[in-house]
Design a protein around this motif. Structure first.
Motif, short mmCIF file in Angstrom:
data_model
loop_
_atom_site.label_atom_id
_atom_site.label_comp_id
_atom_site.label_asym_id
_atom_site.label_seq_id
_atom_site.Cartn_x
_atom_site.Cartn_y
_atom_site.Cartn_z
N PRO A 93 -1.59 -12.65 2.08
CA PRO A 93 -1.08 -12.27 0.75
C PRO A 93 -0.66 -10.80 0.71
CG PRO A 93 -3.47 -12.50 0.67
CD PRO A 93 -3.05 -12.86 2.08
N VAL A 94 0.34 -10.48 1.51
CA VAL A 94 0.72 -9.07 1.68
C VAL A 94 1.69 -8.61 0.59
CG1 VAL A 94 2.55 -9.68 3.33
CG2 VAL A 94 1.63 -7.36 3.28
N ILE A 95 2.55 -9.50 0.10
CA ILE A 95 3.45 -9.10 -0.98
C ILE A 95 2.60 -8.74 -2.20
CG2 ILE A 95 5.27 -9.90 -2.54
CD1 ILE A 95 6.24 -9.50 0.31
N LYS A 96 1.60 -9.55 -2.45
CA LYS A 96 0.70 -9.28 -3.58
C LYS A 96 -0.07 -7.97 -3.38
CE LYS A 96 -1.19 -12.54 -6.06
NZ LYS A 96 -1.04 -12.08 -7.47
N ALA A 97 -0.59 -7.77 -2.18
CA ALA A 97 -1.35 -6.55 -1.92
C ALA A 97 -0.47 -5.32 -2.13
CB ALA A 97 -1.90 -6.56 -0.49
N LEU A 98 0.75 -5.39 -1.64
CA LEU A 98 1.64 -4.23 -1.72
C LEU A 98 2.16 -4.02 -3.15
CD1 LEU A 98 3.30 -2.02 -0.28
CD2 LEU A 98 5.01 -3.76 0.27
N THR A 99 2.60 -5.11 -3.79
CA THR A 99 3.22 -5.00 -5.11
C THR A 99 2.20 -4.73 -6.20
OG1 THR A 99 4.71 -6.75 -4.33
CG2 THR A 99 4.87 -6.14 -6.67
N GLU A 100 1.01 -5.29 -6.04
CA GLU A 100 0.02 -5.22 -7.12
C GLU A 100 -1.20 -4.40 -6.72
OE1 GLU A 100 -0.58 -9.31 -8.60
OE2 GLU A 100 1.35 -9.84 -7.73
N GLY A 101 -1.87 -4.81 -5.67
CA GLY A 101 -3.13 -4.14 -5.32
C GLY A 101 -2.95 -2.65 -5.06
N LEU A 102 -1.86 -2.29 -4.38
CA LEU A 102 -1.64 -0.87 -4.03
C LEU A 102 -0.62 -0.21 -4.95
CD1 LEU A 102 -1.68 -0.95 -0.12
CD2 LEU A 102 -3.57 -1.13 -1.74
N ALA A 103 -0.43 -0.80 -6.14
CA ALA A 103 0.65 -0.34 -7.03
C ALA A 103 0.50 1.11 -7.46
CB ALA A 103 0.73 -1.24 -8.27
N ALA A 104 -0.69 1.68 -7.35
CA ALA A 104 -0.88 3.07 -7.79
C ALA A 104 -0.71 4.05 -6.63
CB ALA A 104 -2.26 3.24 -8.42
N ASN A 105 -0.25 3.56 -5.49
CA ASN A 105 -0.06 4.42 -4.33
C ASN A 105 1.40 4.76 -4.10
OD1 ASN A 105 -2.63 4.46 -2.22
ND2 ASN A 105 -2.67 2.73 -3.65
N GLY A 106 1.66 5.99 -3.72
CA GLY A 106 2.92 6.28 -3.06
C GLY A 106 2.78 5.76 -1.64
N MET A 107 3.67 4.87 -1.22
CA MET A 107 3.51 4.29 0.11
C MET A 107 4.09 5.24 1.16
SD MET A 107 1.77 1.66 -0.53
CE MET A 107 1.68 1.05 1.16
N ARG A 108 3.35 5.38 2.22
CA ARG A 108 3.77 6.28 3.29
C ARG A 108 4.48 5.54 4.41
NH1 ARG A 108 -1.44 10.23 3.06
NH2 ARG A 108 -0.49 11.63 1.58
N ARG A 109 3.93 4.41 4.78
CA ARG A 109 4.50 3.64 5.90
C ARG A 109 4.03 2.21 5.77
NH1 ARG A 109 3.04 5.12 12.16
NH2 ARG A 109 0.97 4.95 11.25
N VAL A 110 4.88 1.30 6.14
CA VAL A 110 4.54 -0.12 6.22
C VAL A 110 4.89 -0.57 7.63
CG1 VAL A 110 5.13 -2.42 5.38
CG2 VAL A 110 4.98 -0.51 3.77
N MET A 111 3.95 -1.26 8.26
CA MET A 111 4.20 -1.74 9.62
C MET A 111 3.82 -3.21 9.70
SD MET A 111 2.74 1.32 12.05
CE MET A 111 1.08 1.35 11.36
N GLY A 112 4.38 -3.89 10.67
CA GLY A 112 3.95 -5.27 10.81
C GLY A 112 4.40 -5.93 12.10
N VAL A 113 3.50 -6.75 12.63
CA VAL A 113 3.86 -7.72 13.67
C VAL A 113 4.01 -9.03 12.92
CG1 VAL A 113 3.02 -8.98 15.69
CG2 VAL A 113 2.70 -6.50 15.52
#
Lengths: 428, 428
Positions: free
Chosen positions: A139-159
């Motif tokens: 559930p990464v879209i949810k984590a990024l869009t909602e769970g971490l919504a108060a963060n300025g994102m620095r980097r996103v990585m993925g395999v």
């Protein structure tokens, strides 16, 4: 309890049947968690006569997914057909025009048309959800869009392409060359009909472009993703990287730099001891880095019936519960057109080359690197029995341009045999 | 754009100041993502005169958190004071009674009173959110409650006390005994005022009980968590476990079995190569296993200003966006009282004991195990120079009762010196 939420399901392949199975098996659980029943009213697929591992007798049938998308008894259009043009696109557009919410597993569709689709959906007060499109069950879209919504994102990585990670892991474990493992993977049915979607990094690049849009508030820009597949990775590179404490992964990286948005999906070296380095087989991993939360790592199945259907149905439960968010986390009209970073940030590089076995050969290579402005962190010359000497170099930080400059200079030295391999070492 | 969402912040320790910093630093980002401004209107803490690393001049001050919770200019009451009775409980109850939504980082409060609080909140149409209460910055409550909502959950596991994991990792890396590393941790400020909250497993047990309630639709039942701290783990156990390919973790496990809900927070052996086995230092990890999604692993910082404040503010953004879910995923009145599993499921066990160095000693132990119905998978006797022989045994699957039976029988053999160590090997 509210009225049932009615699903129209377009696509009865593996994922579609997985969705049917969850809806049937967990009707009570889903109703309890959603606050209302969730039912499938109609389905659509290319071939009605095909034998499928699910009881479809209670559902209306449409041959045409566009007709399905427009049915009065459908609240949510579920698109698990695939393909970024043709029926998938037409039916998704029709669903939005008809005032339906959309849940899709189609990363290609969104990577190419996500911004326009989001604008249309939001203009009509509709949502498009796509958890299943990125990293399968995680559930990464949810984590990024909602769970971490108060963060300025620095980097996103993925395999995020299990087939590529399977191939690289299998090459390492069995000591087999790329071509042989590729053929194995093909026979096991792990590859898309067009294998370049997998091994060329396109599928994973689609996913990365969606994560980048959410993370940085930018319009999806798949065309700006730097793509490099795994076809040139040799078993020698895997071994040499291993000797130095690294593993090679097809790694997606997105970050906003002072020079613009950097998006790349390329083979990279990562430290063997890092979570990314320890990921083996077909499993996916996404790493989200925020300015408050630090590094969040998520790991799980990136494909398959159950995991992908789990993600589709997680989105459906959200809609049933009344959760309604902009497609990419902020209203589509507020997403900015990203400036693509012309040059990705500097990093260390792994260089492998073969030198003619003559006095001064190594010095010429070292000089060429220096002239390109690249300094050497580590260098290894391997034992050899013929007239050619394999040499490994780990550089200090350098840009892709610097490395290209050095590669061009290598050619002029007259001591480098064939084409050197240059792989980025990602600092994870 | 909707009216601003107004926060009342009770508690200005590390987490509270972290919340202030995020609200101030990311006002625009949060407004864009929330669709409305999010502002702090009033704050409360024990000591108004304390020097704090944030500008509080724009906020009203309340000495009493209950008064803060009841202010007309507060929509969401944020409780980051801690403690499961006293002001935290009173203020949270007051906030709900006054019709406020609540965001809390307080695992102890929810582990003890979560069900009653959820009933009250839901009766009044209010929400209580607590992402920050479990595993710090990792959005695991969201993943479990929402992302995996279409799964029947099979098992939830977690390493959720960073201090314990730090202690165990440091013992292993430095070869130091427990007491010495405990003292180090105390001097570094890693331990709670009552260290038993950490090393006794209570804090992590609180978190596990919250995950279990969501995963299995049961009322929070912290009292039914089997708790065992790390105080009895010796450096010898860490080394011997390592020799056999395991690491020792304070691991929480919750699952619904045919005999009822099993919840335990105990030191366990896990395979060194597993994600849990590879987790070192203060980092947290939660493993969610669903019937469709398979195994999802989430890793990140479990404590600290930034990560915890990130989780608090993720919940705030959800509320600002209009996301309103039942506290534990289904309405509190539908949560069932769990039957606590009297006996946890069988597993393999690691047994370490010291035998008198006499002929037949090992046979007596093996016989005692057989009489307790436990069969032996592996046994090792270590080299020794005195009259006592250290022996390690890995058993096949056995219940805690079987193991207790065997331990009692060991006493009667007359060949076991001191108290044997028995640690569960969790199949991850």
């Amino acid at each position: 309890m509210a009225a049932p939420l009615r699903l129209g399901l377009a696509g009865l392949g593996t994922v579609g049947i997985g969705v049917v199975q969850i809806v049937q098996k967990h009707a009570d659980l889903i109703a309890a968690r959603s606050g209302r029943a969730v039912v499938i009213t109609a389905v659509s697929a290319r071939d009605r006569t095909k034998n499928r591992d699910a009881d479809l007798s209670g559902f209306a049938w449409e041959d045409d997914p566009v007709a399905l998308a427009c049915r009065d008894d459908v609240d949510v259009f579920i698109e698990v057909m695939g393909g970024h043009e043709g029926p998938a696109r037409l039916a998704t557009e029709a669903a939005i025009a008809a005032g339906k919410d959309v849940v899709t597993a189609n990363k290609a569709l969104l990577a190419h048309h996500g911004h326009q689709l989001a604008l249309s959906a939001e203009a009509g007060g509709r949502v498009i959800r796509f958890e299943a499109a990125v990293a399968g069950g995680i559930p990464v879209i949810k984590a990024l869009t909602e769970g971490l919504a108060a963060n300025g994102m620095r980097r996103v990585m993925g395999v995020m392409n299990g087939t590529c990670n399977y191939i690289l892991t299998r090459m390492e474990d069995a000591g087999l060359p790329y071509d042989q493992v590729f053929e194995e993977a093909r026979q096991l049915g792990y590859l898309e009909a067009d294998p370049n979607l997998d091994v060329g990094g396109i599928d994973a690049g689609h996913k990365l472009s969606l994560l980048a849009a959410i993370a940085f508030g930018t319009q999806v820009s798949f065309d700006a993703v730097e793509l490099e597949g795994i076809g040139a990775i040799s078993i020698d590179d895997i071994r040499h990287a291993g000797d130095m404490g690294y593993r090679i992964k097809l790694l997606g990286v997105a970050r906003m730099t002072g020079r613009g948005l950097e998006q790349r999906m390329t083979p990279c070296l990562v430290p063997m001891e890092s979570p990314l380095g320890q990921l083996s087989g077909g499993t996916n991993m996404v790493v989200l880095e925020g300015d408050s939360v630090g590094q969040i790592v998520m790991r799980g199945a990136g494909a398959g019936m159950g995991p992908t259907a789990s993600a589709v149905m997680g989105d459906v439960v959200d809609i049933a519960r009344g959760v309604r968010l902009p497609v990419f986390g902020v209203p589509a009209r507020a997403l900015v057109v990203p400036v693509a970073a012309a040059v990705a940030a500097a990093s260390a590089w792994y260089l492998r080359m073969v030198l003619v076995d003559k006095p001064g050969a190594l010095a010429k290579v070292a000089t060429a690197l220096g002239e390109a402005g690249i300094s050497i962190d580590r260098m290894r010359q391997y034992g050899h029995s013929d007239a050619q000497a394999p040499v490994l170099i780990v550089t200090h930080k350098a840009t892709r341009d610097d490395v290209n400059d050095a590669l061009a200079r290598f050619g002029a030295t007259g001591v480098v045999v064939g084409t050197p391999v240059a792989l980025r070492i990602e600092d994870v």
